[in-house]
Write a protein that holds these residues in place. Structure first.
Motif, PDB file in Angstrom:
ATOM      1  N   TYR A   1       3.854  -3.797  -1.766  1.00  0.00           N
ATOM      2  CA  TYR A   1       3.690  -2.929  -3.346  1.00  0.00           C
ATOM      3  C   TYR A   1       2.289  -2.425  -3.107  1.00  0.00           C
ATOM      4  O   TYR A   1       1.061  -3.272  -2.802  1.00  0.00           O
ATOM      5  CB  TYR A   1       3.846  -3.974  -4.288  1.00  0.00           C
ATOM      6  CG  TYR A   1       5.315  -4.509  -4.323  1.00  0.00           C
ATOM      7  CD1 TYR A   1       6.234  -3.939  -4.524  1.00  0.00           C
ATOM      8  CD2 TYR A   1       5.359  -5.790  -3.756  1.00  0.00           C
ATOM      9  CE1 TYR A   1       7.544  -4.388  -4.662  1.00  0.00           C
ATOM     10  CE2 TYR A   1       6.646  -6.523  -3.750  1.00  0.00           C
ATOM     11  CZ  TYR A   1       7.754  -5.682  -4.167  1.00  0.00           C
ATOM     12  OH  TYR A   1       8.855  -6.445  -4.019  1.00  0.00           O
ATOM     13  N   ASP A   2       1.855  -1.355  -3.755  1.00  0.00           N
ATOM     14  CA  ASP A   2       0.733  -0.773  -3.770  1.00  0.00           C
ATOM     15  C   ASP A   2       0.075  -1.586  -5.048  1.00  0.00           C
ATOM     16  O   ASP A   2       0.345  -1.817  -6.191  1.00  0.00           O
ATOM     17  CB  ASP A   2       0.751   0.634  -4.536  1.00  0.00           C
ATOM     18  CG  ASP A   2      -0.406   1.215  -4.717  1.00  0.00           C
ATOM     19  OD1 ASP A   2      -0.962   1.726  -3.873  1.00  0.00           O
ATOM     20  OD2 ASP A   2      -0.853   1.506  -5.783  1.00  0.00           O
ATOM     21  N   GLU A   3      -1.502  -1.961  -4.694  1.00  0.00           N
ATOM     22  CA  GLU A   3      -2.165  -2.788  -5.412  1.00  0.00           C
ATOM     23  C   GLU A   3      -2.455  -2.354  -6.728  1.00  0.00           C
ATOM     24  O   GLU A   3      -2.497  -3.054  -7.715  1.00  0.00           O
ATOM     25  CB  GLU A   3      -3.530  -3.263  -4.766  1.00  0.00           C
ATOM     26  CG  GLU A   3      -3.126  -4.120  -3.477  1.00  0.00           C
ATOM     27  CD  GLU A   3      -4.662  -4.324  -2.978  1.00  0.00           C
ATOM     28  OE1 GLU A   3      -5.596  -4.171  -3.440  1.00  0.00           O
ATOM     29  OE2 GLU A   3      -4.235  -4.868  -1.545  1.00  0.00           O
ATOM     30  N   THR A   4      -2.417  -0.988  -7.056  1.00  0.00           N
ATOM     31  CA  THR A   4      -3.012  -0.311  -8.433  1.00  0.00           C
ATOM     32  C   THR A   4      -1.841  -0.089  -9.136  1.00  0.00           C
ATOM     33  O   THR A   4      -1.494  -0.655 -10.323  1.00  0.00           O
ATOM     34  CB  THR A   4      -3.704   1.201  -8.016  1.00  0.00           C
ATOM     35  OG1 THR A   4      -4.760   0.737  -7.267  1.00  0.00           O
ATOM     36  CG2 THR A   4      -3.950   1.565  -9.341  1.00  0.00           C
TER      37      THR A   4
ATOM     38  N   GLU B   1       3.789   0.165  -7.285  1.00  0.00           N
ATOM     39  CA  GLU B   1       4.909   0.780  -6.643  1.00  0.00           C
ATOM     40  C   GLU B   1       5.143   0.306  -5.222  1.00  0.00           C
ATOM     41  O   GLU B   1       4.444   0.035  -4.445  1.00  0.00           O
ATOM     42  CB  GLU B   1       4.458   2.424  -6.627  1.00  0.00           C
ATOM     43  CG  GLU B   1       5.828   3.065  -6.245  1.00  0.00           C
ATOM     44  CD  GLU B   1       5.434   4.478  -6.244  1.00  0.00           C
ATOM     45  OE1 GLU B   1       6.165   5.423  -5.848  1.00  0.00           O
ATOM     46  OE2 GLU B   1       4.281   5.059  -6.606  1.00  0.00           O
ATOM     47  N   PRO B   2       6.571   0.478  -4.752  1.00  0.00           N
ATOM     48  CA  PRO B   2       6.810  -0.109  -3.523  1.00  0.00           C
ATOM     49  C   PRO B   2       6.253   0.695  -2.352  1.00  0.00           C
ATOM     50  O   PRO B   2       6.315   2.132  -2.662  1.00  0.00           O
ATOM     51  CB  PRO B   2       8.215   0.067  -3.423  1.00  0.00           C
ATOM     52  CG  PRO B   2       8.790  -0.147  -4.702  1.00  0.00           C
ATOM     53  CD  PRO B   2       7.833   0.581  -5.641  1.00  0.00           C
ATOM     54  N   LEU B   3       5.652   0.283  -1.424  1.00  0.00           N
ATOM     55  CA  LEU B   3       5.151   0.771  -0.282  1.00  0.00           C
ATOM     56  C   LEU B   3       6.192   0.941   0.979  1.00  0.00           C
ATOM     57  O   LEU B   3       6.974  -0.049   1.154  1.00  0.00           O
ATOM     58  CB  LEU B   3       4.045   0.059   0.299  1.00  0.00           C
ATOM     59  CG  LEU B   3       2.697  -0.150  -0.517  1.00  0.00           C
ATOM     60  CD1 LEU B   3       1.611  -1.211  -0.008  1.00  0.00           C
ATOM     61  CD2 LEU B   3       2.314   1.387  -0.908  1.00  0.00           C
ATOM     62  N   ILE B   4       6.514   2.034   1.429  1.00  0.00           N
ATOM     63  CA  ILE B   4       7.323   2.243   2.441  1.00  0.00           C
ATOM     64  C   ILE B   4       6.690   2.903   3.781  1.00  0.00           C
ATOM     65  O   ILE B   4       5.807   3.662   3.838  1.00  0.00           O
ATOM     66  CB  ILE B   4       8.119   3.629   1.890  1.00  0.00           C
ATOM     67  CG1 ILE B   4       8.734   3.414   0.775  1.00  0.00           C
ATOM     68  CG2 ILE B   4       9.452   3.889   3.158  1.00  0.00           C
ATOM     69  CD1 ILE B   4       9.645   1.945   0.472  1.00  0.00           C
ATOM     70  N   THR B   5       6.924   1.922   4.771  1.00  0.00           N
ATOM     71  CA  THR B   5       6.424   2.241   6.198  1.00  0.00           C
ATOM     72  C   THR B   5       7.434   3.062   6.791  1.00  0.00           C
ATOM     73  O   THR B   5       8.704   2.798   6.834  1.00  0.00           O
ATOM     74  CB  THR B   5       6.030   0.947   6.909  1.00  0.00           C
ATOM     75  OG1 THR B   5       5.019   0.559   6.220  1.00  0.00           O
ATOM     76  CG2 THR B   5       5.529   1.337   8.149  1.00  0.00           C
TER      77      THR B   5
END
Length: 175
Positions: A136-139, A142-146
């Motif tokens: 998840y984005d720290e700010t 939101e989910p992070l997608i690789t």
């Protein structure tokens, strides 16, 4: 370390190592003994133009001072398949559409968890592109997608909202 933790570490390592997109790539090293095999790239790619895009990306990586000795080649499904085969989740190579069919549920984007998959580029044969939730984005939270995003980009991690994803999938592999 759990298999989920190993998967997330693996995804992070591919981004850090500047791994690249190559059609049909499933973890082959970009550089072997200090050399890049352009014949291999040309044999894997769909055309001379797409092979040139991969070559241009490799040149760009070298110009930026990246050590490509640990970088690997992946296509979008190959990024996951390489790991899934290694840990026995699947028995053979799979496309994005086949990975989608292996999903047991399809959570809403708000309920994505690390290890889940996201999909786009729907065709008559199913989805043509897959990414993997890696945190998840720290700010924003939101989910992070690789994903192995494409020849001109390589393996990258971005927030879910910029990827134009249209479906999600969750397997029982990490439970």
């Amino acid at each position: 370390m759990s298999k989920l933790q190993r998967f997330l570490k693996y995804l992070k390592r591919q981004v850090e190592n500047h791994s690249l997109y190559l059609w049909g790539g499933q973890g082959e090293y970009v550089e072997k003994k200090g050399r890049v095999n352009m014949q291999f790239i040309a044999s894997m790619e769909q055309s001379a133009g797409t092979a040139k895009t991969v070559a241009d990306k490799i040149i760009d990586c070298y110009k930026n001072g990246f050590n490509m000795a640990k970088a690997r080649f992946f296509d979008c499904s190959g990024l996951g398949v390489y790991f899934f085969l290694k840990y026995g989740f699947i028995e053979h190579d799979m496309t994005a559409a086949e990975l989608y069919r292996r999903c047991k549920s399809h959570p809403s984007p708000d309920d994505l968890k690390p290890g889940d998959m996201v999909f786009k580029a729907k065709t008559a044969n199913g989805y043509g592109h897959v990414g993997y939730c890696s945190g998840y984005d720290e700010t924003s939270g939101e989910p992070l997608i690789t994903e192995a995003r494409g020849r001109a980009y390589g393996v990258q991690t971005r927030v879910y909202s910029v990827g134009e994803w249209i479906d999600t999938g969750r397997t029982d592999w990490f439970e």
